[in-house]
Write an enzyme that holds these catalytic residues in place. Structure first.
Site, PDB file in Angstrom:
ATOM      1  N   PRO A  66       0.785  -1.236   0.000  1.00 23.98           N
ATOM      2  CA  PRO A  66       0.000   0.000   0.000  1.00 23.98           C
ATOM      3  C   PRO A  66       0.824   1.299   0.000  1.00 23.98           C
ATOM      4  O   PRO A  66       0.562   2.188  -0.818  1.00 23.98           O
ATOM      5  CB  PRO A  66      -0.829  -0.111   1.290  1.00 23.98           C
ATOM      6  N   LYS A 171       4.764   9.171 -11.419  1.00 22.71           N
ATOM      7  CA  LYS A 171       3.486   8.538 -11.041  1.00 22.71           C
ATOM      8  C   LYS A 171       2.618   9.534 -10.260  1.00 22.71           C
ATOM      9  O   LYS A 171       1.402   9.621 -10.457  1.00 22.71           O
ATOM     10  CB  LYS A 171       3.784   7.285 -10.223  1.00 22.71           C
TER      11      LYS A 171
HETATM   12  P1  NAD Z   1      -4.364  -3.398  -1.692  1.00 22.98           P
HETATM   13  O1  NAD Z   1      -4.564  -2.779  -0.359  1.00 22.98           O
HETATM   14  O2  NAD Z   1      -5.518  -4.032  -2.405  1.00 22.98           O
HETATM   15  O3  NAD Z   1      -3.198  -4.508  -1.608  1.00 22.98           O
HETATM   16  C1  NAD Z   1      -2.045  -4.392  -0.824  1.00 22.98           C
HETATM   17  C2  NAD Z   1      -1.691  -5.792  -0.330  1.00 22.98           C
HETATM   18  O4  NAD Z   1      -0.432  -5.717   0.373  1.00 22.98           O
HETATM   19  C3  NAD Z   1      -2.720  -6.369   0.655  1.00 22.98           C
HETATM   20  O5  NAD Z   1      -3.152  -7.625   0.178  1.00 22.98           O
HETATM   21  C4  NAD Z   1      -1.937  -6.476   1.970  1.00 22.98           C
HETATM   22  O6  NAD Z   1      -2.328  -7.565   2.752  1.00 22.98           O
HETATM   23  C5  NAD Z   1      -0.525  -6.641   1.445  1.00 22.98           C
HETATM   24  N1  NAD Z   1       0.520  -6.320   2.431  1.00 22.98           N
HETATM   25  C6  NAD Z   1       0.664  -5.223   3.196  1.00 22.98           C
HETATM   26  N2  NAD Z   1       1.776  -5.296   3.935  1.00 22.98           N
HETATM   27  C7  NAD Z   1       2.349  -6.488   3.638  1.00 22.98           C
HETATM   28  C8  NAD Z   1       3.532  -7.154   4.071  1.00 22.98           C
HETATM   29  N3  NAD Z   1       4.356  -6.627   4.976  1.00 22.98           N
HETATM   30  N4  NAD Z   1       3.819  -8.371   3.543  1.00 22.98           N
HETATM   31  C9  NAD Z   1       2.994  -8.924   2.619  1.00 22.98           C
HETATM   32  N5  NAD Z   1       1.866  -8.347   2.158  1.00 22.98           N
HETATM   33  C10 NAD Z   1       1.550  -7.136   2.669  1.00 22.98           C
HETATM   34  O7  NAD Z   1      -3.711  -2.256  -2.595  1.00 22.98           O
HETATM   35  P2  NAD Z   1      -3.675  -2.193  -4.194  1.00 22.98           P
HETATM   36  O8  NAD Z   1      -4.898  -1.527  -4.697  1.00 22.98           O
HETATM   37  O9  NAD Z   1      -3.256  -3.521  -4.729  1.00 22.98           O
HETATM   38  O10 NAD Z   1      -2.481  -1.127  -4.373  1.00 22.98           O
HETATM   39  C11 NAD Z   1      -1.132  -1.478  -4.145  1.00 22.98           C
HETATM   40  C12 NAD Z   1      -0.261  -0.300  -4.562  1.00 22.98           C
HETATM   41  O11 NAD Z   1      -0.500  -0.001  -5.932  1.00 22.98           O
HETATM   42  C13 NAD Z   1      -0.555   1.002  -3.776  1.00 22.98           C
HETATM   43  O12 NAD Z   1       0.643   1.677  -3.542  1.00 22.98           O
HETATM   44  C14 NAD Z   1      -1.459   1.781  -4.723  1.00 22.98           C
HETATM   45  O13 NAD Z   1      -1.360   3.184  -4.504  1.00 22.98           O
HETATM   46  C15 NAD Z   1      -0.902   1.360  -6.077  1.00 22.98           C
HETATM   47  N6  NAD Z   1      -1.846   1.405  -7.207  1.00 22.98           N
HETATM   48  C16 NAD Z   1      -3.125   0.931  -7.076  1.00 22.98           C
HETATM   49  C17 NAD Z   1      -3.985   0.986  -8.170  1.00 22.98           C
HETATM   50  C18 NAD Z   1      -5.420   0.472  -8.087  1.00 22.98           C
HETATM   51  O14 NAD Z   1      -6.203   0.730  -9.025  1.00 22.98           O
HETATM   52  N7  NAD Z   1      -5.790  -0.257  -7.037  1.00 22.98           N
HETATM   53  C19 NAD Z   1      -3.539   1.505  -9.391  1.00 22.98           C
HETATM   54  C20 NAD Z   1      -2.224   1.935  -9.507  1.00 22.98           C
HETATM   55  C21 NAD Z   1      -1.382   1.871  -8.397  1.00 22.98           C
END
Ligand code: NAD
Length: 307
Positions: A66, A171
């Site tokens: 995240p 980004k």
């Molecule tokens: P999300 O919250 O759905 O997923 C994050 C995952 O990381 C979760 O499954 C969580 O359990 C896991 N996690 C956290 N700490 C951890 C650790 N120490 N070890 C293992 N797993 C761990 O978030 P997302 O939507 O997948 O976004 C992830 C990143 O991508 C963010 O930085 C977000 O800003 C970026 N992003 C998201 C999108 C989107 O449309 N969702 C688009 C572009 C970029």
């Protein structure tokens, strides 16, 4: 084909890992959420007891977490993952984090003899599922050349924008524009509907006119206009409002750092903060339209014209 450790199997990481498996890479995965791990294992990934276990024989380590604090906690410190990654492996962090954090972790990786790229992505959950993400890469161009075949299994556009941390800066520029455009698109649709227009017809018109954007055509914020948009499934499964809020906070920090003026970016940050306070923090960021219209009570239904 590469031996890849994939850490963070959320809305983005899950489908990205699935595309690496489809491309024939050998994946070891780890996430704190068991159901996310189970899905990846069912698709052919190998189970790991911990992040350190997942990276133990990796040629490439990919993380999709995240925020800055998660990435720093994962890689740095005495118990940090950098110590467990095999010599010669390549580390690619795809999370959106502060440019300063990306540089800090990359410097620590370099100190440990590991190459690292910041490679945040754009394209949303639909792009992650379709393997059409845009990768925005900071770091050494020669290192990117090594990572390129793996990134190509998850995306179709790869931009090298500069040295370590530059991927995060680029980004943030993109997401500031996205945050502003989504909010104003919601405002425009709410205004039209308040005048009795149909949100779908209004969106179709805008999509071939000068107000067109990803917010009208792909992630339309009005429920029912686009069947595959998060708005049409209760704003679930997209890009969380609180992740957009996090990004706009990073944008503000980045602007302060160089004395830049970002009046619309600051306004947008406040809108997403209000949407979070309204209880929509976990929902897709297109739910910001709820600040402008009671769409959840009245999905897509035209109202009587007021003029
Ligand atoms: P999300 O919250 O759905 O997923 C994050 C995952 O990381 C979760 O499954 C969580 O359990 C896991 N996690 C956290 N700490 C951890 C650790 N120490 N070890 C293992 N797993 C761990 O978030 P997302 O939507 O997948 O976004 C992830 C990143 O991508 C963010 O930085 C977000 O800003 C970026 N992003 C998201 C999108 C989107 O449309 N969702 C688009 C572009 C970029």
């Amino acid at each position: 084909m590469s031996r890849i450790a994939f850490i963070g199997l959320g809305n983005m990481g899950g489908p990205m890992a699935a595309n690496l498996l489809k491309a024939g890479h050998a994946l070891r995965v780890f996430d704190l959420v068991q159901s996310a791990v189970d899905t990846a294992v069912a698709a052919g990934a190998s189970l790991s007891a911990s992040a350190a276990d997942a990276v133990s024989d990796a040629e490439i380590v990919i993380s999709m977490l995240p925020a800055s604090r998660h990435v720093e906690a994962l890689y740095l410190g005495d118990a940090g993952l950098l110590a467990a990654i095999p010599d010669g492996a390549l580390v690619v962090d795809c999370s959106t984090i502060a440019p300063a954090s990306a540089k800090k972790v990359a410097q620590a990786a370099t100190g440990r003899g590991l190459a690292m790229l910041d490679a945040p992505v754009s394209g949303g959950t639909a792009g992650a599922a379709a393997g059409t993400l845009t990768f925005i890469v900071g770091g050494d161009a020669a290192v990117l050349d090594i990572a390129r075949p793996v990134l190509e299994a998850m995306g179709k556009n790869i931009f090298h924008v500069g040295a370590s941390g530059a991927g995060q800066v680029a980004k943030l520029c993109n997401n500031m524009a996205l945050g502003v455009i989504m909010a104003v698109t919601g405002e425009a649709l709410a205004l039209g509907v308040a005048h009795g227009l149909d949100a779908g017809v209004l969106s179709q018109m805008m999509a071939v006119s000068t107000g067109r954007s990803w917010a009208t055509e792909v992630c339309n914020p009005w429920p029912g206009v686009l069947p595959n948009a998060p708005a049409s499934r209760g704003y679930t499964g997209g890009f969380g409002n609180d992740l957009m809020l996090k990004d706009l906070g990073l944008v503000t920090e980045a602007a302060v750092g160089v004395g830049a003026s970002i009046p619309l970016g600051e306004l947008a940050r406040n809108l997403y903060a209000l949407n979070s306070k309204a209880g929509n923090g976990e929902l897709d960021f297109s739910s910001v339209i709820r600040l402008m219209s009671a769409v959840q009570d009245d999905p897509g239904k035209p109202r009587a014209p007021v003029v």
